[in-house]
Design an enzyme around this catalytic site. Structure first.
Site, PDB file in Angstrom:
ATOM      1  N   SER A 155       1.222   7.344   2.153  1.00 33.25           N
ATOM      2  CA  SER A 155       0.617   6.846   3.397  1.00 33.25           C
ATOM      3  C   SER A 155      -0.598   7.689   3.754  1.00 33.25           C
ATOM      4  O   SER A 155      -1.531   7.792   2.960  1.00 33.25           O
ATOM      5  CB  SER A 155       1.659   6.834   4.522  1.00 33.25           C
ATOM      6  OG  SER A 155       1.199   6.119   5.641  1.00 33.25           O
ATOM      7  N   ASP A 183       6.700  -3.198   2.406  1.00 30.75           N
ATOM      8  CA  ASP A 183       6.139  -2.228   3.352  1.00 30.75           C
ATOM      9  C   ASP A 183       5.856  -2.916   4.687  1.00 30.75           C
ATOM     10  O   ASP A 183       5.074  -3.862   4.759  1.00 30.75           O
ATOM     11  CB  ASP A 183       4.846  -1.641   2.779  1.00 30.75           C
ATOM     12  CG  ASP A 183       4.375  -0.397   3.533  1.00 30.75           C
ATOM     13  OD1 ASP A 183       4.535  -0.356   4.770  1.00 30.75           O
ATOM     14  OD2 ASP A 183       3.840   0.508   2.886  1.00 30.75           O
ATOM     15  N   HIS A 231       8.071   1.053   3.610  1.00 30.88           N
ATOM     16  CA  HIS A 231       7.070   2.105   3.723  1.00 30.88           C
ATOM     17  C   HIS A 231       7.637   3.483   3.398  1.00 30.88           C
ATOM     18  O   HIS A 231       6.998   4.265   2.694  1.00 30.88           O
ATOM     19  CB  HIS A 231       6.476   2.108   5.131  1.00 30.88           C
ATOM     20  CG  HIS A 231       5.267   2.989   5.269  1.00 30.88           C
ATOM     21  ND1 HIS A 231       4.086   2.729   4.608  1.00 30.88           N
ATOM     22  CD2 HIS A 231       5.047   4.140   5.968  1.00 30.88           C
ATOM     23  CE1 HIS A 231       3.194   3.665   4.900  1.00 30.88           C
ATOM     24  NE2 HIS A 231       3.763   4.527   5.709  1.00 30.88           N
TER      25      HIS A 231
END
Length: 329
Positions: free
Chosen positions: A159, A243, A275
Site C-alpha cells: 500500500s 482489495d 487489502h
C-alpha cells in the site's frame, strides 16, 4: 426570491471553501494514521514476543529526525537476502510482526522494519518529503552493515509502503537488488477521488480526466505510477483482486507502466486477496511466488525463470492469470 437564491449560493460557496480549506489543512491526518482508533501509539508487542532475535536500531534522517527501527535476523549465519519492509499507512510496525515472522520462516531472510517519522517510537510528523528521507536513512544503514550481504537488499512495500519503496528503489539502483509491491495505489491523487468522490473533479493523477485544479495543494501526492516506470531493478507485483481499499486496477496499471521500460517484471494476482490479508488468503502460492522471484534475482542464487510461471500456478484454488515479461538472461 432573487435575494434568497443569492444567499443560498453564497452559503453553499462558503461551505465548499471551508470544506476545501479543512482538507488542505488536515490532509496529512487523512493520509497518515500512526495511531489506530482505540489503540495507543506505543508498540503492543516487540519481536521478542514472537521469539524473534532482533536489535533496536536508531537512525537519524537527513533532516535530523530521530527514527526507530527493528533489525530482525533469521539466524546468526544468515547474511541474506535482507528485506527492507515498508508498512501501510495505519498503525505501526508491531502490527506487522506476525506477517514478518511468517516471511522469515518461509523465505529464510532477515527483515528490517522502519517506523516512519511520527509512527511508533520515531519522532517528528509524517510527510512525503520526510518519509522519503526516512527510507533513505534505513537503506543507508543496511548498505553499511558488515553482517549482511549488501548485494541482496530487497525492498518490500505494501500500500503506502509500496509508494515509499518505489521512490527509494528509483533513487538507489546501485543499493537495491529488487522491489516487491503489494496492493499499491497509482497515486494519492487518484485515491482522493476514490475515498471522497466529489474530489475527483478537482484532484487526480496522471490517468485522471478532470481539471486537477487542486493538485497543487496536495503535499503528499505519492505518484507511484510516474515513479515505477523509472525503476530499473526487477519488480514483483502482488495483487489481491478483492482489495476493498485500493482498486486492483491500480496494480495492473503500475505493472503495465513498469514493463514499458523494465523487462524484469512479474505480476501475480490472488482472487480472494483483500487489502491487508493477501498474504494469508494467498497461502503457499503467495510465498512460492516471492521465493521464486528472489531466487531469480538474488545474486548468489541461480536463475529459475523457466519454472516460475508453472510453479506459482500449481495451486488449483488460485488459477488466476499470470502476467510475465521475459527478461534477458
Amino acid at each position: 426570491m432573487a435575494g434568497w437564491l443569492k444567499a443560498l449560493a453564497y452559503g453553499a460557496g462558503g461551505v465548499a471553501v471551508a470544506g476545501l480549506a479543512a482538507l488542505v489543512a488536515l490532509q496529512e491526518r487523512l493520509v497518515y494514521v500512526p495511531v489506530l482508533p482505540g489503540l495507543a501509539r506505543a508498540y503492543p508487542i516487540t519481536p521478542a514476543r514472537l521469539r524473534l532475535a532482533y536489535e533496536d536500531v536508531w537512525l537519524r534522517s537527513a533532516d535530523g529526525v530521530r527514527l526507530h527501527s527493528w533489525f530482525i535476523r533469521h539466524s546468526p549465519t544468515c547474511r541474506g537476502p535482507t528485506i527492507l519492509f515498508f508498512q501501510e499507512n495505519a498503525g505501526n510496525i508491531a502490527h506487522r510482526l506476525e506477517f514478518v515472522r511468517l516471511m522469515m520462516q518461509r523465505l529464510q531472510c532477515n527483515v528490517f522494519m522502519l517506523s516512519y517519522r511520527g509512527y511508533g517510537e520515531s519522532e517528528g510528523y509524517p510527510s512525503q518529503k520526510g518519509i522519503t528521507y526516512d527510507a533513505q536513512a534505513a537503506l543507508d544503514h543496511l548498505a553499511q552493515r558488515k553482517d549482511i550481504d549488501t548485494s541482496c537488499i530487497v525492498i518490500f512495500g505494501r500500500s503506502l509502503g509500496g509508494a515509499v519503496g518505489a521512490v527509494l528503489a528509483k533513487n538507489n539502483p546501485d543499493k537495491v537488488a529488487a522491489l516487491i509491491l503489494e496492493n499499491t495505489f497509482t497515486s494519492i491523487l487518484d485515491m482522493a477521488g476514490i475515498m471522497l468522490p466529489f474530489l475527483r473533479w478537482f484532484i487526480g493523477g496522471s490517468t485522471s480526466k478532470g481539471p486537477k485544479l487542486l493538485n497543487c495543494v496536495v503535499r503528499s501526492p505519492w505518484s507511484t505510477l510516474d515513479i515505477v516506470g523509472e525503476v530499473k531493478q526487477p519488480i514483483l507485483f502482488l495483487s489481491g483482486l478483492q482489495d476493498e481499499l485500493v482498486p486492483p486496477s491500480h496494480m495492473k496499471m503500475l505493472y503495465d507502466k513498469a514493463v514499458e521500460h523494465n523487462r524484469n517484471c512479474r505480476f501475480v494476482d490472488f482472487p480472494s486477496g483483500m487489502h491487508m490479508d493477501t498474504w494469508m488468503s494467498g497461502g503457499d502460492r503467495y510465498w512460492r511466488a516471492i521465493q521464486l522471484f528472489l531466487d531469480q534475482y538474488a545474486p548468489e542464487v541461480q536463475s529459475r525463470d523457466a519454472s516460475f510461471k508453472s510453479e506459482i500456478s500449481e495451486d488449483g484454488n488460485c488459477s488466476a492469470p499470470f502476467y510475465l515479461k521475459q527478461p534477458k538472461l
